[in-house]
Design a protein around this motif. Structure first.
Motif, PDB file in Angstrom:
ATOM      1  N   LYS A  52       0.818  -1.221   0.000  1.00  0.00           N
ATOM      2  CA  LYS A  52       0.000   0.000   0.000  1.00  0.00           C
ATOM      3  C   LYS A  52       0.847   1.264   0.000  1.00  0.00           C
ATOM      4  O   LYS A  52       0.486   2.264  -0.609  1.00  0.00           O
ATOM      5  N   GLN A  76       0.574   4.262  -2.827  1.00  0.00           N
ATOM      6  CA  GLN A  76       0.279   5.668  -2.513  1.00  0.00           C
ATOM      7  C   GLN A  76       1.336   6.584  -3.106  1.00  0.00           C
ATOM      8  O   GLN A  76       1.026   7.622  -3.695  1.00  0.00           O
ATOM      9  N   SER A 136      -3.216  -1.878  -8.308  1.00  0.00           N
ATOM     10  CA  SER A 136      -2.169  -2.732  -7.734  1.00  0.00           C
ATOM     11  C   SER A 136      -2.626  -4.179  -7.800  1.00  0.00           C
ATOM     12  O   SER A 136      -3.770  -4.468  -8.188  1.00  0.00           O
TER      13      SER A 136
END
Length: 199
Positions: free
Chosen positions: A10, A14, A29
């Motif tokens: 994650k 980002q 993703s």
């Protein structure tokens, strides 16, 4: 333009979304493709692993894919742990165990021989088989004991003389400026921006 990041991380997602926002690139993703088989990272170089991950993700999703492979190369250890950075102390990918092993191997090694570098290779593959790559490195030293609470992996042991800090002591914006991943990512963003313009 749409792109898939060949990772479920994650934090990486980002970071990439923020950098690509000005170019109107939508980033997915592997979390968006839970059925995709995991890529076996059996390459002998960061480049081989990054290209393999990107190629498999592009083939599976039908979108251009970005993948990276990175690690620590210690000069005294002839470039180890290298591609085995995450699993240096065993397949369980344990940061604490990896750091302990590194400290053990570097015991009593004098300061001037404790040089090391982080290297990151990013690969972009299209479903049509085109491959683009970028690379970044950052040089430093391996400390004799961990310092700092941030980062992950070998960050608490990797000392950068210009900042008089380890990677684990740098704040995120400082680290992104000088890190191997930051440099490779800026190169990848340039390639992707060109691809988006051509679409």
């Amino acid at each position: 333009m749409e792109l898939v990041l060949a990772s479920g991380n994650k934090g990486k997602l980002q970071e990439l979304r923020a950098l690509l926002a000005p170019y109107n690139i939508t980033v997915y993703s592997l979390a968006d493709y839970p059925d995709m088989p995991e890529t076996v990272e059996d390459g002998s170089t960061f480049l081989e692993n990054a290209v393999k991950k990107a190629r498999e993700a592009a083939a599976y999703t039908g979108l251009p894919a970005l993948a990276d492979d990175s690690g620590l190369e210690v000069d005294y250890l002839n470039g180890q742990p290298g591609v085995y950075s995450a699993r240096f102390a065993g397949p369980q990918k344990d940061d604490a165990a990896n750091n302990s092993k590194l400290l053990r191997l570097m015991q009593n090694v004098p300061w001037e021989q404790r040089t090391a570098g982080f290297r990151c290779v990013m690969a972009i593959c299209t479903p049509q088989g085109e491959v683009y790559t970028s690379e970044g490195t950052c040089r430093g030293y391996i400390l004799q004991q961990a310092r700092g609470q941030g980062g992950f992996g070998y960050d608490p042991l990797f000392y950068v003389p210009e900042y008089d800090k380890t990677f684990a002591e740098l704040d995120m914006s400082e680290k992104n400026k000088i890190s191997h991943r930051g440099k490779a990512l800026r190169g990848a963003v340039e390639i992707l921006a060109k691809m988006a313009q051509e679409k």
